[in-house]
Design an enzyme around this catalytic site. Structure first.
Site, mmCIF file in Angstrom:
data_model
loop_
_atom_site.group_PDB
_atom_site.id
_atom_site.type_symbol
_atom_site.label_atom_id
_atom_site.label_comp_id
_atom_site.label_asym_id
_atom_site.label_seq_id
_atom_site.Cartn_x
_atom_site.Cartn_y
_atom_site.Cartn_z
ATOM 1 N N ASN A 1 0.876 -1.182 0.000
ATOM 2 C CA ASN A 1 0.000 0.000 0.000
ATOM 3 C C ASN A 1 0.905 1.222 0.000
ATOM 4 O OD1 ASN A 1 -1.779 2.070 0.437
ATOM 5 N ND2 ASN A 1 -2.410 1.410 2.492
ATOM 6 N N LYS B 1 0.117 4.224 -0.174
ATOM 7 C CA LYS B 1 -0.503 5.412 0.436
ATOM 8 C C LYS B 1 -0.250 6.624 -0.472
ATOM 9 C CE LYS B 1 -0.242 3.112 4.841
ATOM 10 N NZ LYS B 1 -0.213 3.177 6.293
ATOM 11 N N HIS C 1 -9.681 1.173 4.813
ATOM 12 C CA HIS C 1 -8.389 1.314 5.495
ATOM 13 C C HIS C 1 -8.593 2.235 6.709
ATOM 14 C CE1 HIS C 1 -4.280 2.456 6.403
ATOM 15 N NE2 HIS C 1 -3.911 1.362 5.752
ATOM 16 N N GLU D 1 -6.984 4.605 7.799
ATOM 17 C CA GLU D 1 -6.781 6.042 7.527
ATOM 18 C C GLU D 1 -8.016 6.644 6.866
ATOM 19 O OE1 GLU D 1 -3.022 5.482 5.538
ATOM 20 O OE2 GLU D 1 -2.177 4.841 7.452
ATOM 21 N N GLU E 1 -5.387 -4.888 10.480
ATOM 22 C CA GLU E 1 -4.348 -3.877 10.674
ATOM 23 C C GLU E 1 -4.610 -3.132 11.980
ATOM 24 O OE1 GLU E 1 -2.406 -2.682 6.660
ATOM 25 O OE2 GLU E 1 -4.040 -1.312 7.105
ATOM 26 N N GLY F 1 2.576 2.283 10.709
ATOM 27 C CA GLY F 1 3.528 3.381 10.558
ATOM 28 C C GLY F 1 4.249 3.742 11.840
ATOM 29 N N SER G 1 3.397 -2.191 10.199
ATOM 30 C CA SER G 1 4.852 -2.273 10.390
ATOM 31 C C SER G 1 5.424 -3.638 10.014
ATOM 32 C CB SER G 1 5.241 -1.879 11.814
ATOM 33 O OG SER G 1 4.861 -0.530 12.072
HETATM 34 P P1 13P Z 1 2.997 0.357 7.588
HETATM 35 O O1 13P Z 1 3.474 -0.965 7.010
HETATM 36 O O2 13P Z 1 3.731 1.536 7.069
HETATM 37 O O3 13P Z 1 2.896 0.281 9.066
HETATM 38 O O4 13P Z 1 1.490 0.538 7.048
HETATM 39 C C1 13P Z 1 0.592 -0.498 7.176
HETATM 40 C C2 13P Z 1 -0.622 -0.163 6.403
HETATM 41 O O5 13P Z 1 -1.402 0.683 6.794
HETATM 42 C C3 13P Z 1 -0.841 -0.880 5.136
HETATM 43 O O6 13P Z 1 -2.112 -0.637 4.645
#
Ligand code: 13P
Length: 249
Positions: A11, A13, A96, A98, A167, A173, A211
């Site tokens: 992803n 982002k 997601h 976010e 997640e 992150g 992560s």
């Molecule tokens: P990270 O791997 O950067 O923690 O992000 C995970 C994520 O949100 C994947 O959709």
């Protein structure tokens, strides 16, 4: 007995540029003559055409990061499932954390998005996960079960057409990964919930995200109910993402 292939999805982002994507995709394609698992990259919508062309003929599938819950019409800024399909999109993220957190997406909206994707022939990767506060107050199970329940009975579609990504918000992150045991415990809860709803629960891929990196992927992916990964930061570096893909077998 599980015969399904694992799925490793990156992803990106809101990262990338034509030049940066080009270098990353060239690295991935060159490093992936074959893969034991399925591989996808979820990219920002403006780059779908670029990515579609770059991965053509490779094992890498194109994914979107979001899809509109609407079919078509006066929804400024939205991207429909049919538009994604036009660019060869195979998977789309839905819900997601976010999107839930910064854009107010509710379980009902996420279910509509998953439904739109399925209707267009795109596999939704429905994301679930608890916040740190929810974990610390003992609500993890209740939260993920509520989020999964919203998509478990989508009109006319079998839940086995959906991919689910667990997640934990506190692991995204932050460099703070769920331990393999913590992740497996939640995956087992999700699997049991799926099993109660469908005889095809074993076929459904449950990804872990938060992560995940080249160092911890193998241990996470060795858990019995972890069928792949949804990778953020580490998917932006070809060498790291390739190592994670190599750990999925
Ligand atoms: P990270 O791997 O950067 O923690 O992000 C995970 C994520 O949100 C994947 O959709």
């Amino acid at each position: 007995m599980k015969s399904k292939k694992k799925l490793i999805a990156g992803n990106w982002k809101m990262n990338g540029s034509l030049a940066v994507n080009d270098a990353l995709l060239k690295g991935l394609v060159a490093g992936l003559a074959e893969a034991a698992c399925d591989v996808a990259v979820a990219v920002p919508a403006p780059y779908l055409a670029q990515v579609q062309a770059a991965v053509f003929g490779s094992v890498i599938a194109v994914a979107a990061q979001d899809v509109s819950q609407h079919d078509a019409g006066a929804y400024t800024g939205e991207v429909s499932a049919a538009m994604l399909k036009d660019f060869g999109v195979r998977y789309t993220l839905a819900g997601h954390s976010e999107r839930r957190q910064y854009h107010g997406e509710t379980d009902a909206v996420v279910a509509e998005k998953a439904q739109r994707a399925l209707a267009a022939g795109i596999t939704p990767i429905v994301c679930v996960g608890e916040t740190l506060q929810e974990r610390e107050s003992g609500q993890t199970e209740a939260v993920v079960k509520r989020q999964l329940a919203a998509v478990i009975h989508l009109n006319g579609h079998c839940i086995s057409e959906v991919v689910v990504a667990y997640e934990p918000v506190w692991a995204i992150g932050t460099g703070r990964t769920a331990s393999p045991e913590q992740a497996q415990a939640v995956h087992a809860v999700l699997r049991a919930q799926l099993a109660a709803a469908s005889e095809h629960a074993d076929r459904i891929r449950l990804l872990y995200g938060g992560s995940m990196n080249a160092a911890n992927a193998a241990q996470l992916l060795a858990q019995p109910d972890i069928d792949g990964g949804l990778v953020g930061g580490a998917s932006l570096k070809a060498a790291d993402f390739l190592q994670i893909i190599g750990a999925a077998r």
